[in-house]
Design an enzyme around this catalytic site. Structure first.
Site, short mmCIF file in Angstrom:
data_model
loop_
_atom_site.label_atom_id
_atom_site.label_comp_id
_atom_site.label_asym_id
_atom_site.label_seq_id
_atom_site.Cartn_x
_atom_site.Cartn_y
_atom_site.Cartn_z
N LYS A 1 0.83 -1.21 0.00
CA LYS A 1 0.00 0.00 0.00
C LYS A 1 0.86 1.26 0.00
O LYS A 1 0.65 2.17 -0.80
CB LYS A 1 -0.92 0.03 1.22
CG LYS A 1 -1.94 1.16 1.16
CD LYS A 1 -2.68 1.35 2.47
CE LYS A 1 -1.82 2.09 3.46
NZ LYS A 1 -2.55 2.59 4.63
N ASP B 1 -6.34 1.01 0.31
CA ASP B 1 -6.46 1.45 1.70
C ASP B 1 -7.87 1.10 2.19
O ASP B 1 -8.63 0.42 1.52
CB ASP B 1 -6.16 2.94 1.83
CG ASP B 1 -7.16 3.81 1.08
OD1 ASP B 1 -8.14 3.28 0.52
OD2 ASP B 1 -6.98 5.03 1.05
#
Length: 222
Positions: free
Chosen positions: A145, A163
């Protein structure tokens, strides 16, 4: 439940000019190692400059926090501050904004200074997914991420930032089976689902991410 197609179409009609502006700001980082971010009308903060290294620091700051907090800290510390402040002063600057992990983030940023040239070289890569693998391997604390976030913010179009906002969107719409933990396998599954949506709308992953973030938060940040 509103179908994803309708929500994305509505978001495009409402904020396309702001998404296009943000993408241009990201592309300036890739080509010039410098950009001016303007987050109005979504955040009441003066426009400010960032470079590739300070953007990597921003991605450290926003993990387990929020984009808004990361933006405020990035503006406060500035390009030179990320490179030159000693650990104590950097910690104080981050702590002033109420960051829960101020010392840990300060330590990671100081450690990241050893990798500035590596980050500049990564910006010259053509393939975002290959660049991501290098980042995850080389940069302490960067998972998929964080690495994807950094790459998107410096002008790469072909990686997705999974996310909590994006994963929730995919889970709620039934596009991906809900999971409690985003493992590498789940991350890539989510990214594949987003690639299909992006293709349908003739958007890049970077653009789609900003539109979905807007759907979930009513803001176009980064």
């Amino acid at each position: 439940m509103i179908p994803p197609k309708e929500e994305i179409e509505k978001a495009i009609s409402e904020v396309k000019k702001y998404v296009d502006q943000r993408i241009k700001e990201f592309k300036n980082l890739k080509s010039k190692n410098l950009t001016t971010f303007n987050f109005r009308p979504f955040l009441d903060i003066e426009p400010y400059q960032a470079d590739i290294f300070s953007e990597a620091c921003f991605c450290i700051l926003t993990a387990n926090s929020s984009a808004a907090m990361g933006i405020k800290i990035q503006k406060s510390i500035g390009i030179k501050g990320f490179k030159n402040l000693d650990l104590k002063d950097l910690y104080e600057k981050i702590r002033e904004h109420g960051h829960r992990f101020a010392m840990q983030r300060a330590e990671r940023i100081v450690k990241l200074r050893e990798k500035e040239n590596f980050l500049l070289d990564i910006a010259k890569e053509k393939d975002g997914k290959k660049a991501r693998e290098k980042l995850v391997k080389e940069i302490y604390g960067y998972g998929y991420k964080e690495a994807s976030h950094f790459l998107r913010n410096i002008g790469f179009d072909d990686v997705a930032i999974i996310d909590r906002h994006i994963s929730r969107f995919l889970f709620e719409k039934g596009l991906v089976k809900p999971r409690k933990t985003i493992t590498k396998k789940v991350y890539l599954e989510c990214e594949e689902a987003l690639e299909k949506i992006a293709k349908d709308f003739k958007l890049t992953q970077a653009e789609l991410d900003l539109y979905i973030f807007y759907i979930k938060t009513k803001k176009v940040l980064k």
